[in-house]
Write a protein that holds these residues in place. Structure first.
Motif, short mmCIF file in Angstrom:
data_model
loop_
_atom_site.label_atom_id
_atom_site.label_comp_id
_atom_site.label_asym_id
_atom_site.label_seq_id
_atom_site.Cartn_x
_atom_site.Cartn_y
_atom_site.Cartn_z
N ARG A 177 0.80 -1.23 0.00
CA ARG A 177 0.00 0.00 0.00
C ARG A 177 0.83 1.28 0.00
O ARG A 177 0.28 2.36 0.22
N GLU A 234 -0.35 3.52 -2.90
CA GLU A 234 -1.65 4.15 -2.73
C GLU A 234 -1.58 5.30 -1.71
O GLU A 234 -2.15 6.37 -1.93
N LEU A 286 -9.41 -0.47 -4.57
CA LEU A 286 -8.43 -1.08 -3.68
C LEU A 286 -8.66 -2.59 -3.66
O LEU A 286 -9.50 -3.09 -2.92
N GLY A 308 0.43 -1.72 -9.49
CA GLY A 308 0.62 -0.53 -8.67
C GLY A 308 2.05 -0.02 -8.62
O GLY A 308 2.36 0.85 -7.85
#
Ligand code: ATP
Ligand code: MG
Length: 732
Positions: free
Chosen positions: A18, A21, A223, A711
Motif C-alpha cells: 500500500r 496508494e 483497492l 501498482g
C-alpha cells in the motif's frame, strides 16, 4: 519519545504494501485544487488502515492542507451525526494547529471544545458549536446538519489552509433506511459536490449513496487485495512472528486463494498459531481455512458482515455465486417462486452489500471466492440440512483439487502452454538426453550419482496442437502433438511426431497417468503416417518411482518442471545452449525469499544473504562483490522510493542452472519515477542523488530490468554464472 500516535492502526511491523496508494493520495491531497477521490474495495481490503495512514502522513508531513478523518457509522438521528461530525472537524483542526496528537485520539465534549476554541481566539469556529446547540434546542435537524457539514469550509476560511476530508465508510451514511438518513446523505452529497473542501471517500460498494454522490466528479480508485508477492511476504513475516512453520509455496497459494485480503491472511496465520498447526502442506491449508471460515474469526466476521436476511435471500445469493452466467430476474423468480416485489427487495439488499452487480436486469456474482465458500457453507447447512462436518469435508476436498492447478496458473503461463512453446521452438538444436530422462536426472542431481552425457538433436518443428479433436471423449491430462522433420530433410523418412502429455498438478505423475498415456498414444499414433513417434511425459512435480521405472522401460521421455525450464532456456538462448552442453552446469532451480524491514542497514542483510547464495552457486569473490554492490544499490533505491517509514522491501532470489536472478520489490512505488520537487511528504528530505543508481547496477550485473507489477514496478537483476571464467559472466 514524542507522542505522535493518531487514530488506531495495526502495528507498523504487521502492515504490508500500500505504499503506492498512500503516497498517491497524499500527493493528490496537496495539489491545488485537490481532486476528489473515491476509494472502493471489498470488505476488509484495508481501506481504513490506508486512510488512517494517509491522515497520519498529512498530519505530520505537510502544511498545505488540514487533514480531517471521519468514519461514518450508524446513527440514532441526524442530529447525533451532526454533533459527532462537528466535534471531529473542530477537534482535529485544533489538534493540527496545536500539533497535539492527544486531541485527535481523545474524546472531547462539545462544551470543552467550545472553551478550547475561545481560548485560542477561534471565535467564529466556536460560533459553530453555539449554532449547533441552538438547532438542537429547536429540534431543527436540517439546520444542525447543514451547520455541521459547513464546518470544514468555515475552518478553511478561518485558517486560510484548505481542509482535506478523509471520509471513511461513506456508504454507512446511507445504509439505514428512514427519512432522516435520506436527508443526511442528500445534504452530505450537496456539501461534497458544492463545498470547497476536497476529499477522499471510501466505501465497500461501487455505488455508495445510491450512486449519486460523485457522478463523474471524483476519480475512482479501486483497492483490491494485496498483490501476490506482498501478500505472500506478509504471511511469511506473520508466520515467523507467530512461530508458525510454513512452506513458501503453500503460503503463496493461500495468499492467492484468500484474494490477498489482509484480514483473511492474518486470520489464517492466527488460526494456525492458535491451533499449533503449520502451513506446510496443501492439506493443512485446506483444513485450517475451512475451520476458520466456518467456526473461526473469518466466519464470525463474514456472518456479521453479510447479515443474510431470510432464507430466500440466501437461495438467490447461492444461485448467483454458483452460476457462471448472469441470472435474470425471471430465472430467479421462477426458480424460487418469488413475488416480484420480494425479489426486488432481495436484489436491492444484495447489491447494497456489494455481493451482486445488477446490469440490465441481470445479476452477476460480485463477492469473492472466500465469500462464495462461506455462502456455500451456510446454504448447505441451513437449506439442505447437511452437517457442518460434511460441508467442510466437501470444501476441503475442492480446495485440494484446486490447489493442484495453482502453481501452473501462478507461473503466468500454464505448463501446457510452456510445453507447446518449447516444442514449437524445436529447430535442430542439441539438448542433453538427461533433460528428457527424469529418473537419470533426479539420480544425478538429487542423489549425486553420475548420469549420461549424451545429446539428442530435436527436430525442426512445423507446428504443435492439442489432441482434443483427435480424442474427443478421452479423460486424463492434456496431450500435445508436434510435427517436425529431422536432419534438416523434408521427406517422409525424416518426418517425426512428438506426442507429449502434460500433468500440471501439485502431485507427481503416477503409474495410472503413465498407463493412460501409453494407451492413448497407441490409439493416437494411428492418425500419423510419420516414420517416427517420440513420446514425452511432462509432470510439474516430477514422477513417482514406479512411474519412472515404467517410463524408462517403455522408452518414453520424461521431464519435470526443472528439466523443462532448462530445456526452454537452452533452446531459446544460443549462448546458454552452449553453456548447457556440459551437464555439470545443470542444477535444479532454487528460490529464496527475504523480506527486509525498513531499518537502517537492512540492505546489509540482503548483501549477506546474496553472499551465501552466490557462494553456494559457485560465483567467485569478484562476482559476489559486484552482485552485493548492485543489490545494496537496488535496496537503497527501493527504500528511498518508498518514502514512508512503514515500507518493506521484498527480495526473491532465483538460483538457476546458469544464472542468479534477484527480484527487488518495494510494495508498489516506481523506482525510476522522477520525484516531484514540491512534494510535501518529501519536504526536508535529502535531495535525490541516486540518478546514477541504474547505471551503477548495469555496470555490475549482466541484466538490469524494471518490470511493471500491480501498482508499481520492481527491479530484476541478473548475473550469469560461467564456470572457469574468472570474470564470472561479465562478458564485455
Ligand atoms: N496492508 C495491510 N497489511 C497488513 N494488515 C492490514 C493491511 N490493511 C489492512 N490490514 C488489516 O486487515 C484488517 C482489515 O483492515 P481494514 O479495517 O482497514 O479494512 P477495511 O477495508 O476498512 O474494512 P471494512 O470493509 O470493514 O471497512 C485489519 O485487521 C487491518 O489491520
Ligand atoms: Mg473500514
Amino acid at each position: 519519545m514524542k507522542d505522535r500516535m493518531l487514530f488506531n492502526t495495526c502495528p507498523d511491523g504487521e502492515f504490508f504494501g500500500r505504499v503506492y496508494e498512500i503516497d498517491y493520495i497524499c500527493r493528490r491531497a496537496a495539489e491545488k485544487p485537490a481532486p476528489a477521490i473515491f476509494l472502493f474495495g471489498g470488505r476488509w481490503t484495508g481501506k481504513t488502515e490506508l486512510l488512517r495512514r494517509v491522515f497520519h502522513g498529512l498530519f505530520w508531513g505537510q502544511a498545505r492542507v488540514v487533514p480531517i478523518y471521519y468514519q461514518f457509522k450508524g446513527y440514532g438521528s441526524a442530529e447525533e451525526f451532526a454533533e459527532d461530525y462537528l466535534k471531529e472537524v473542530l477537534k482535529q483542526y485544533l489538534a493540527f494547529r496545536l500539533r497535539d496528537a492527544r486531541l485527535v485520539r481523545n474524546e472531547v465534549s462539545l462544551d470543552k471544545l467550545d472553551r478550547l476554541l475561545v481560548d485560542n481566539d477561534l471565535y467564529d469556529l466556536a460560533d459553530l458549536a453555539a449554532i449547533h446547540r441552538e438547532a438542537r434546542r429547536a429540534s431543527d435537524s436540517t439546520a444542525a446538519l447543514r451547520n455541521a457539514l459547513s464546518s470544514p469550509a468555515m475552518v478553511s476560511a478561518r485558517s486560510g489552509i484548505p481542509v482535506y476530508l478523509i471520509l471513511d465508510d461513506i456508504d454507512h451514511a446511507a445504509c439505514s433506511d428512514g427519512q432522516r438518513e435520506a436527508a443526511l446523505s442528500r445534504e452530505l452529497i450537496d456539501s461534497l459536490s458544492l463545498g470547497p473542501a476536497s476529499f477522499v471517500a471510501s466505501a465497500s460498494t461501487k455505488r455508495p449513496l445510491d450512486g449519486a454522490a460523485f457522478s463523474g466528479s471524483a476519480e475512482a480508485m479501486e483497492l483490491p487485495g494485496l498483490d501476490e508477492e506482498v501478500a505472500t511476504s506478509m504471511m511469511m513475516d506473520l508466520g515467523r512472528q507467530y512461530g508458525v512453520e510454513f512452506d513458501t509455496e503453500i503460503l503463496r497459494l493461500a495468499a492467492t486463494r484468500l484474494e490477498g485480503n489482509p484480514m483473511y491472511l492474518k486470520s489464517l496465520v492466527w488460526a494456525a498459531a492458535k491451533s499449533g498447526v503449520s502451513l506446510s502442506t496443501l492439506k493443512e491449508f485446506g483444513d485450517l481455512y475451512t475451520q476458520d471460515l466456518f467456526e473461526g474469526n473469518m466466519g464470525i466476521a463474514l456472518r456479521s458482515a453479510l447479515g443474510l436476511r431470510g432464507i430466500n435471500s440466501l437461495r438467490v445469493l447461492h444461485a448467483c455465486s454458483t452460476s457462471k452466467r448472469p441470472l435474470s430476474d425471471e430465472d430467479l423468480s421462477e426458480r424460487f417462486r418469488l413475488e416480484p416485489s420480494e425479489l426486488e427487495n432481495i436484489i436491492e439488499g444484495l447489491s447494497e452489500a456489494g455481493l451482486v452487480e445488477v446490469n440490465l436486469g441481470s445479476l452477476l456474482w460480485a463477492g469473492g471466492s472466500v465469500v462464495k465458500d462461506f455462502i456455500c457453507f451456510v446454504y448447505e447447512t441451513r437449506v439442505k440440512g447437511r452437517s457442518a462436518e460434511e460441508v467442510r469435508t466437501y470444501l476441503a476436498r475442492e480446495i485440494l483439487k484446486e490447489g493442484f492447478g495453482f502453481r501452473g496458473a501462478r507461473a503466468g503461463l500454464k505448463l501446457k502452454d510452456e510445453v507447446a512453446e518449447v516444442m514449437r521452438s524445436f529447430n535442430n538444436q542439441k539438448v542433453l538426453k538427461l533433460l528428457f530422462r527424469n529418473q537419470a536426472f533426479s539420480a544425478r542431481f538429487k542423489k549425486g550419482k553420475g548420469g549420461d552425457e549424451g545429446e539428442l538433436t530435436v527436430p525442426q518443428s512445423v507446428g504443435c496442437f492439442s489432441s482434443e479433436r483427435l480424442e474427443a471423449g478421452e479423460a486424463g491430462p492434456p496431450i500435445l502433438v508436434a510435427h517436425g522433420f529431422q536432419n534438416g530433410r523434408y521427406d517422409s523418412g525424416n518426418e517425426v511426431v512428438w506426442i507429449a502429455s502434460v500433468k500440471d498438478a501439485l502431485s507427481p505423475v503416477n503409474i495410472g497417468d503413465v498407463e493412460n498415456f501409453l494407451r492413448r498414444t497407441q490409439i493416437l499414433r494411428e492418425n500419423f503416417r510419420a516414420a517416427k513417434v517420440v513420446r514425452w511425459m511432462v509432470g510439474r512435480e516430477g514422477f513417482t518411482a514406479e512411474a519412472q521405472k515404467r517410463i524408462e522401460a517403455e522408452g518414453v521421455f520424461s521431464s519435470d518442471s526443472v528439466q523443462l525450464k532448462i530445456i526452454k532456456e537452452g533452446l531459446a538462448d544460443k549462448d546458454s545452449a552452449t553453456r548447457l552442453k556440459s551437464s555439470d552446469k545443470i542444477a535444479p532451480v532454487k528460490e529464496f525469499e527475504v523480506v527486509l524491514p525498513s531499518s537502517s542497514k537492512a540492505e546489509l542483510v540482503a548483501a549477506k544473504a546474496v553472499e551465501e547464495i552466490g557462494t553456494e552457486m559457485g560465483f567467485d569473490d569478484a562476482a559476489i562483490g559486484q552482485i552485493k554492490a548492485a543489490l545494496v544499490e537496488a535496496c537503497i533505491n527501493a527504500f528511498e522510493h518508498s518514502r514512508l517509514k512503514i515500507a518493506k522491501v521484498f527480495l526473491r532470489f532465483v538460483a538457476s542452472a546458469d544464472r542468479l536472478t534477484i527480484h527487488v520489490q518495494n510494495g508498489g512505488v516506481d523506482f525510476d519515477s522522477p520525484s516531484e520537487p514540491s512534494d510535501p511528504i518529501e519536504a526536508g528530505a535529502m535531495p535525490r542523488k541516486r540518478g546514477w543508481g541504474f547505471e551503477l547496477m548495469r555496470g555490475l550485473m549482466d541484466e538490469v530490468r524494471v518490470e511493471r507489477v500491480r501498482g508499481g514496478a520492481k527491479i530484476v537483476l541478473v548475473k550469469y554464472l560461467v564456470k572457469g571464467d574468472s570474470s564470472n559472466g561479465k562478458e564485455v
